[in-house]
Enzyme design. Structure first.
Site, PDB file in Angstrom:
ATOM      1  N   LYS A  53       0.842  -1.200   0.000  1.00 25.46           N
ATOM      2  CA  LYS A  53       0.000   0.000   0.000  1.00 25.46           C
ATOM      3  C   LYS A  53       0.877   1.249   0.000  1.00 25.46           C
ATOM      4  O   LYS A  53       0.653   2.177  -0.788  1.00 25.46           O
ATOM      5  CB  LYS A  53      -0.926  -0.003   1.232  1.00 25.46           C
ATOM      6  CG  LYS A  53      -2.074  -1.008   1.130  1.00 25.46           C
ATOM      7  CD  LYS A  53      -2.823  -1.190   2.447  1.00 25.46           C
ATOM      8  CE  LYS A  53      -3.951  -2.218   2.291  1.00 25.46           C
ATOM      9  NZ  LYS A  53      -4.665  -2.507   3.544  1.00 25.46           N
ATOM     10  N   GLN A  97      -4.091  -1.246   9.897  1.00 27.06           N
ATOM     11  CA  GLN A  97      -4.201  -2.568   9.267  1.00 27.06           C
ATOM     12  C   GLN A  97      -4.741  -3.593  10.260  1.00 27.06           C
ATOM     13  O   GLN A  97      -4.248  -3.703  11.381  1.00 27.06           O
ATOM     14  CB  GLN A  97      -2.822  -3.000   8.731  1.00 27.06           C
ATOM     15  CG  GLN A  97      -2.823  -4.305   7.952  1.00 27.06           C
ATOM     16  CD  GLN A  97      -3.545  -4.204   6.614  1.00 27.06           C
ATOM     17  OE1 GLN A  97      -3.649  -3.132   6.015  1.00 27.06           O
ATOM     18  NE2 GLN A  97      -4.035  -5.326   6.125  1.00 27.06           N
ATOM     19  N   ASP A 120     -10.278   3.794   4.831  1.00 24.43           N
ATOM     20  CA  ASP A 120     -10.856   2.446   4.737  1.00 24.43           C
ATOM     21  C   ASP A 120     -12.381   2.495   4.714  1.00 24.43           C
ATOM     22  O   ASP A 120     -13.033   1.506   4.381  1.00 24.43           O
ATOM     23  CB  ASP A 120     -10.441   1.614   5.961  1.00 24.43           C
ATOM     24  CG  ASP A 120      -9.261   0.703   5.686  1.00 24.43           C
ATOM     25  OD1 ASP A 120      -9.170   0.177   4.567  1.00 24.43           O
ATOM     26  OD2 ASP A 120      -8.450   0.512   6.608  1.00 24.43           O
TER      27      ASP A 120
HETATM   28  N1  GUN Z   1      -7.031  -6.281   6.618  1.00 26.98           N
HETATM   29  C1  GUN Z   1      -7.485  -6.982   5.562  1.00 26.98           C
HETATM   30  N2  GUN Z   1      -8.088  -6.159   4.661  1.00 26.98           N
HETATM   31  C2  GUN Z   1      -8.013  -4.906   5.172  1.00 26.98           C
HETATM   32  C3  GUN Z   1      -8.438  -3.635   4.720  1.00 26.98           C
HETATM   33  O1  GUN Z   1      -9.029  -3.470   3.644  1.00 26.98           O
HETATM   34  N3  GUN Z   1      -8.148  -2.587   5.532  1.00 26.98           N
HETATM   35  C4  GUN Z   1      -7.504  -2.736   6.727  1.00 26.98           C
HETATM   36  N4  GUN Z   1      -7.276  -1.645   7.458  1.00 26.98           N
HETATM   37  N5  GUN Z   1      -7.096  -3.907   7.182  1.00 26.98           N
HETATM   38  C5  GUN Z   1      -7.350  -4.983   6.400  1.00 26.98           C
END
Ligand code: GUN
Length: 303
Positions: A53, A97, A120
């Site tokens: 990311k 995350q 998110d």
């Molecule tokens: N863990 C797995 N998918 C995601 C996501 O889309 N965002 C976040 N913050 N954590 C995740």
């Protein structure tokens, strides 16, 4: 009949090109959208996701940074970090995350992120606004699902859609987005009676349960669009090895494992009209929309 393959890598590259272009325009005004991705502890998958990311953010002209905190970091320390990022004008997007170590209260931490920086789309303010169809930061994977359908020319309005899985991250928001586009939406889950019968009525199937290959071709309406959100690692001994295509079966036999979706791809592709592969379908869309959201947050905070 064999389904048309929906190429998530190509469609994600289109979204990324849009983000890059807009970042260039912002940069000429002295604005560089900033994204901070926080990772707590040593979850191996999270390490890869967060690195990707931040790297992709920088590639597209955003300022992507990672913040790694040790597994023993306290709730209070993370709260303080979120408060600091909320107050930092150079930070447009904050991503925490998941999953977090079990001593931490994930919901309380997500609630602490400024909704304007919640790229998110997990904050209750954004969840509520999404349900009401008001402008908000929308969860990334659900937006990716919609874009895959729209870019493939699949009509959503007036069709029957089924979302298999009811998570806050994918199932519920994708159902809301389909509903806003005038689909008739069923949300199915582990206690749905006659799941196969419900799936067979749908023109659009979104599989987001996290169960390897549970949606089979026999359950799918001929010509339906099948979007597979699942990413499951299967190993030697998995009970459906005989249903895998040759390349995946070979991967299991030679490397010990392979990635498969929630859809039994080989049986589904001979019935469906469109289908996404795993990997290379929904996966690449998630990062693309995270960066699009960060750009959006940067524009909105300055509007
Ligand atoms: N863990 C797995 N998918 C995601 C996501 O889309 N965002 C976040 N913050 N954590 C995740």
């Amino acid at each position: 009949m064999s389904a048309k393959l929906i190429d998530g890598k190509q469609i994600a590259a289109e979204v990324e090109a849009e983000v890059r272009r807009e970042c260039e325009a912002l940069a000429s005004k002295g604005v560089i959208p900033g994204l901070v991705a926080i990772r707590v502890g040593d979850d191996a998958a999270s390490e890869v996701y967060v690195r990707n990311k931040a790297k992709k953010a920088t590639e597209l002209g955003l300022n992507g940074t990672q913040k790694h905190l040790s597994a023993t970091t306290s709730q209070r320390e993370i709260e303080a970090e979120i408060d600091r990022l909320n107050a930092d004008d150079a930070v447009d997007g904050i991503l925490l995350q998941l999953p977090l170590p079990s001593h931490l209260d994930s919901k309380a931490l997500l609630d602490r992120i400024d909704p304007r920086k919640d790229v998110d789309g997990f904050h209750p303010v954004n969840v509520g606004r999404l349900q009401q169809g008001r402008p908000c930061l929308v969860p990334c994977t659900p937006m990716g699902v919609i874009r895959l359908l729209e870019s493939s020319g699949i009509a959503i309005g007036g069709c029957r859609a089924i979302v298999v899985g009811r998570s806050d991250i994918v199932g519920k928001p994708v159902a809301a987005l389909l509903l806003h586009r005038h689909a008739t939406v069923t949300i199915a889950h582990s206690r749905t009676p006659d799941l196969a019968g419900a799936v067979r009525e749908a023109d659009i199937v979104v599989a987001a349960v996290g169960k390897a290959m549970m949606i089979t071709g026999e359950m799918i309406k001929p010509g339906a669009a099948v979007i597979d959100v699942g990413i499951n690692r299967i190993e030697y001994g998995f009970d459906k090895l005989d249903r895998l295509g040759e390349a995946k079966r070979n991967a299991v036999l030679t490397k010990g494992s392979a990635l498969v979706g929630d859809v039994d791809f080989e049986s589904a592709r001979s019935v469906a009209g469109w289908i996404t592969p795993v990997p290379g379908g929904v996966g690449p869309m998630t990062i693309a929309y995270l960066l699009k959201n960060t750009l959006q947050a940067a524009k909105d905070r300055r509007a």
